[in-house]
Design a protein around this motif. Sequence first.
Motif, PDB file in Angstrom:
ATOM      1  N   VAL A   1      24.586 -78.522  22.653  1.00  0.00           N
ATOM      2  CA  VAL A   1      23.146 -78.218  22.653  1.00  0.00           C
ATOM      3  C   VAL A   1      22.758 -78.980  21.219  1.00  0.00           C
ATOM      4  N   GLN A   2      23.451 -78.243  20.240  1.00  0.00           N
ATOM      5  CA  GLN A   2      23.228 -78.714  18.888  1.00  0.00           C
ATOM      6  C   GLN A   2      23.265 -80.350  18.566  1.00  0.00           C
ATOM      7  N   ASP A   3      24.449 -80.779  19.291  1.00  0.00           N
ATOM      8  CA  ASP A   3      24.577 -82.359  18.863  1.00  0.00           C
ATOM      9  C   ASP A   3      23.201 -82.936  19.699  1.00  0.00           C
TER      10      ASP A   3
ATOM     11  N   LEU B   1      15.862 -73.483  22.747  1.00  0.00           N
ATOM     12  CA  LEU B   1      15.498 -72.611  23.885  1.00  0.00           C
ATOM     13  C   LEU B   1      14.962 -73.767  25.086  1.00  0.00           C
ATOM     14  N   ASP B   2      14.463 -74.714  24.749  1.00  0.00           N
ATOM     15  CA  ASP B   2      14.026 -75.784  25.913  1.00  0.00           C
ATOM     16  C   ASP B   2      14.865 -76.807  26.137  1.00  0.00           C
ATOM     17  N   ALA B   3      15.940 -76.965  25.266  1.00  0.00           N
ATOM     18  CA  ALA B   3      16.792 -78.109  25.658  1.00  0.00           C
ATOM     19  C   ALA B   3      17.401 -78.205  27.150  1.00  0.00           C
ATOM     20  N   PRO B   4      17.881 -79.073  27.847  1.00  0.00           N
ATOM     21  CA  PRO B   4      18.586 -79.268  28.950  1.00  0.00           C
ATOM     22  C   PRO B   4      19.784 -78.376  29.118  1.00  0.00           C
ATOM     23  N   GLY B   5      20.640 -78.398  27.888  1.00  0.00           N
ATOM     24  CA  GLY B   5      21.829 -77.615  28.111  1.00  0.00           C
ATOM     25  C   GLY B   5      21.840 -75.913  27.790  1.00  0.00           C
TER      26      GLY B   5
END
Length: 154
Positions: A85-87, A99-103
Motif C-alpha cells: 500500500v505504501q508503495d 485507508l482508502d487505498a485498494p490494498g
Amino acid sequence: MIDHGIALPRYRLHVVPAVVALASPTWQREVWLDPDQFEDLDHTVHVLFDDFCDANDPSPWLGQCLCSMEEVELMAALGAAYSAVQDSVGASARDEVYLDAPGWSEVVAAAARLAQVLVANDHSALSKLHGAGHHWPLDTEPVMSGTEDQHVDS
C-alpha cells in the motif's frame, strides 16, 4: 504482560495494540483521523517497523517480542501488505489516502490474523500462569469470604 520467555516483553506491550489498531477500520477512522488524538497511522507504523519490531524483517524479533514462528510469519505478511500500500500511495500520503487505498483491506486482514494469534498466545500464557498459582495483581492476597476474617470477642 506475559513474557513467554521472550527477552523484551515490554516491547510486546507496544506491538500488540499497534497490530490490533491496524486490524480495526473503525478505530482507524475514529482515532487516526481525529486531530485531537495522539495515535495515528504514522505512530502505529513506527511501532511495528522501527521502534519495537521490524515488520519487513521480523525473524530477528523471534524471542525478543514475538514468541512463535507463526507470529513471525504473520508479521511478515502484515509488513508485506502494508509495504504494498505504501508503495502505491507514497510514504508521505495522508492517513485518509492509506485507508482508502485498494490494498488497505489486505493490511486489515493481515493485521486481524496476527492480532488473533498474538492475543491467543498472551491469553494462553496468562492462563498457564494462573493455573500455576500466579494471580493478578501480583502483590495481593487471595480474597477471603466474609466469615473467614471475622472473630468473636469473649
